[in-house]
Design an enzyme around this catalytic site. Structure first.
Site, short mmCIF file in Angstrom:
data_model
loop_
_atom_site.label_atom_id
_atom_site.label_comp_id
_atom_site.label_asym_id
_atom_site.label_seq_id
_atom_site.Cartn_x
_atom_site.Cartn_y
_atom_site.Cartn_z
N ILE A 1 97.18 29.02 37.54
CA ILE A 1 98.38 29.06 36.82
C ILE A 1 99.29 30.31 37.43
O ILE A 1 98.72 31.22 37.94
CB ILE A 1 98.37 29.39 35.35
N SER B 1 92.65 36.07 49.78
CA SER B 1 93.93 34.95 50.24
C SER B 1 95.11 35.59 50.36
O SER B 1 95.55 36.67 49.78
CB SER B 1 93.89 33.80 48.99
N HIS C 1 97.66 33.53 50.44
CA HIS C 1 98.49 32.42 50.12
C HIS C 1 98.80 31.40 51.31
O HIS C 1 99.73 31.10 51.34
CB HIS C 1 99.57 32.98 49.38
N ARG D 1 102.13 32.60 53.08
CA ARG D 1 103.08 32.03 52.56
C ARG D 1 103.95 33.18 51.81
O ARG D 1 105.18 32.85 51.46
CB ARG D 1 103.01 30.84 51.89
N VAL E 1 91.22 27.95 57.47
CA VAL E 1 89.71 27.47 57.90
C VAL E 1 90.11 26.08 58.43
O VAL E 1 90.70 25.27 57.55
CB VAL E 1 89.12 27.53 56.51
N ARG E 2 89.77 25.75 59.40
CA ARG E 2 89.81 24.38 60.12
C ARG E 2 88.63 23.81 60.74
O ARG E 2 88.61 22.53 61.11
CB ARG E 2 90.93 24.32 60.94
N ARG F 1 96.60 23.48 53.26
CA ARG F 1 97.15 22.46 54.14
C ARG F 1 96.25 21.13 54.62
O ARG F 1 96.89 20.21 54.55
CB ARG F 1 97.72 23.22 55.25
C1 LIG Z 1 102.27 23.45 50.53
C2 LIG Z 1 101.36 24.53 49.83
C3 LIG Z 1 101.80 24.77 48.34
C4 LIG Z 1 100.91 25.84 47.78
N1 LIG Z 1 101.00 25.98 46.48
C5 LIG Z 1 100.29 26.97 45.81
C6 LIG Z 1 100.31 27.07 44.50
O1 LIG Z 1 101.22 26.51 43.55
N2 LIG Z 1 99.32 28.09 43.98
C7 LIG Z 1 98.66 28.98 44.54
O2 LIG Z 1 97.84 29.70 44.12
N3 LIG Z 1 98.64 28.77 45.89
C8 LIG Z 1 99.37 27.74 46.64
N4 LIG Z 1 99.09 27.55 47.81
C9 LIG Z 1 98.48 28.58 48.74
C10 LIG Z 1 97.02 27.67 48.79
O3 LIG Z 1 96.31 27.70 47.53
C11 LIG Z 1 96.10 28.44 49.71
O4 LIG Z 1 96.02 29.82 49.60
C12 LIG Z 1 96.26 28.22 51.21
O5 LIG Z 1 97.17 27.17 51.27
C13 LIG Z 1 95.24 28.33 52.01
O6 LIG Z 1 95.60 28.39 53.63
P1 LIG Z 1 95.56 27.07 54.20
O7 LIG Z 1 96.61 26.20 53.94
O8 LIG Z 1 95.80 27.74 55.67
O9 LIG Z 1 94.22 26.25 54.22
C14 LIG Z 1 100.00 26.69 48.61
C15 LIG Z 1 99.70 26.49 49.88
C16 LIG Z 1 100.34 25.20 50.49
C17 LIG Z 1 100.22 25.01 51.90
#
Ligand SMILES: Cc1cc2nc3c(=O)[nH]c(=O)nc-3n(C[C@H](O)[C@H](O)[C@H](O)COP(=O)(O)O)c2cc1C
Length: 385
Positions: A177, A272, A274, A277, A311-312, A332
């Site tokens: 959340i 993390s 994120h 992002r 992580v891939r 992703r």
């Molecule tokens: C399209 C997308 C949407 C995401 N939305 C959220 C979200 O709503 N809440 C959140 O905590 N993290 C969100 N994340 C982050 C992911 O939980 C995670 O931390 C991240 O994708 C991990 O990296 P990776 O994509 O390289 O595996 C999002 C990531 C992506 C790619």
């Protein structure tokens, strides 16, 4: 002559410049580059996690693919998340009995049993990848593969709908959340998660402000959550009085905050940025885990620590586990796999489990629960720095 000689080292390093590769080659492009956009690569041709990225980019309209793919700013953190794993090489030991490593794949997360030490990260807008099944493929794929599903706050199914699917499959899921600062709304979010059967709350704390995302802005595909939010230890303590579910803090990026989390009685932390992002320049979770390992290794014993970002490969998972991380998240790759629905998600889980046990075996790791930090050479390999 003299100036030519002086320039030589610089010419050498310029030639050594290494371009960023979003997906290291697996040969998929040789077979499918001529496949017209909008078509799906057959699932049996997906042999690596990166292949899902290639297939999704080909299949989805650019706006939808871009929402998944984009990172903040110049995407340096996005790229670093992927590349950082190659900065540290394995130190494979030989002449060890690794034949039982597969039996050590299962793990527990907050006391719940799972078939592997990796899970699906919360990611909003599953419908961008799969308008028909939306999030179902992720939930059901996780159930079939025996791994944890974390539902995003901004998801396409309600928490009750996910709860229903999970109940049918006898599946454990957690609910992420974002908190709004409005106590009535936020309490309702906690109560709904609990009533729907979620076993933990994931509070994402790396998003105190909007992520500046250029690539996504081009398609008006901004962040699902927006604005500034109040995120303090005081708020955490208040939320703890609202629910008896564990509250996991997602988005820890320094050893200081990991220590603060322990001091404030956090149930678990999740390293993390994120997926790169939120703020460009933020560290990868591998770098944060290394910082904790070097400066406060006791944290890994005091609290469960999870990590995600870039992580891939099976060996990426091993590197995080070697530092004391309990389980590793992927965002992703699962969103791209969800283009194929449940079957894609199941396929990804199978591929990654296979990579983890085989990479472990070849690295001389017999037990995934007891990987020595010495299994990795933590001196930076500068070719990738
Ligand atoms: C399209 C997308 C949407 C995401 N939305 C959220 C979200 O709503 N809440 C959140 O905590 N993290 C969100 N994340 C982050 C992911 O939980 C995670 O931390 C991240 O994708 C991990 O990296 P990776 O994509 O390289 O595996 C999002 C990531 C992506 C790619």
């Amino acid at each position: 002559m003299r100036s030519t000689l002086l320039a030589l080292p610089f010419i050498g390093s310029a030639l050594a410049a290494r371009p960023f590769v979003n997906e290291p080659a697996t040969g998929i492009e040789e077979l499918f580059d001529s496949l017209p956009a909008g078509n799906l690569v057959p699932l049996n041709q997906i042999v690596a996690l990166h292949d899902f990225d290639y297939a999704a980019r080909k299949f989805l309209i650019p706006a939808n693919y871009t929402y998944y793919r984009n990172g903040a700013g110049g995407e340096w953190s996005y790229r670093n998340n992927l590349e950082v794993f190659q900065r540290y090489r394995l130190r494979p030991r030989v002449m060890l009995d690794v034949t039982g490593v597969e039996a050590t794949l299962p793990t527990t997360i907050l006391g719940y049993n799972f078939s592997a030490p990796f899970f699906i990260c919360p990611a909003s807008r599953a419908a961008n990848g799969n308008p028909t099944e939306v999030e179902r493929g992720l939930v059901e794929g996780a159930a079939a593969g025996g791994i944890l599903y974390n539902q995003a706050g901004y998801s396409d199914l309600s928490v009750e709908e996910v709860g229903e699917i999970a109940a049918k499959n006898n599946q454990t899921f957690f609910r992420q959340i974002y908190l709004t600062g409005n106590d009535t709304t936020d309490k309702t979010a906690f109560n709904r998660a609990k009533a729907a059967g979620a076993k933990a709350i994931i509070w994402t704390v790396d998003s105190a402000a909007d992520g500046v995302r250029h690539r996504a802005a081009r398609y008006s595909m901004g962040s699902a959550n927006g604005g500034f939010s109040l995120q303090t230890w005081g708020e955490y303590k208040k939320y703890k009085t609202w629910t008896d579910l564990p509250i996991v803090l997602k988005g820890i990026q320094t050893v200081e905050d990991a220590q603060e989390a322990v001091a404030n009685g956090a149930d678990a932390i999740w390293l993390s940025n994120h997926g790169g992002r939120q703020v460009d320049g933020s560290p990868s979770s591998l770098e944060v885990a290394l910082e904790i390992h070097q400066e406060a290794p006791e944290v890994f014993k005091q609290i469960e620590v999870y990590a995600d970002g870039g992580v891939r490969y099976g060996s990426d998972v091993l590197k995080l586990l070697a530092l004391g991380v309990r389980a590793v998240g992927l965002g992703r790759p699962f969103m791209y796999a969800n283009v194929y629905g449940t079957e894609g998600v199941k396929h990804l889980i199978k591929l990654l489990k296979n990579e983890i046990i085989n990479d472990a075996g070849n690295a001389g790791i017999a037990d995934l629960h007891n990987i020595s930090p010495r299994a990795i050479n933590w001196n930076v390999n500068h070719w990738y720095s």
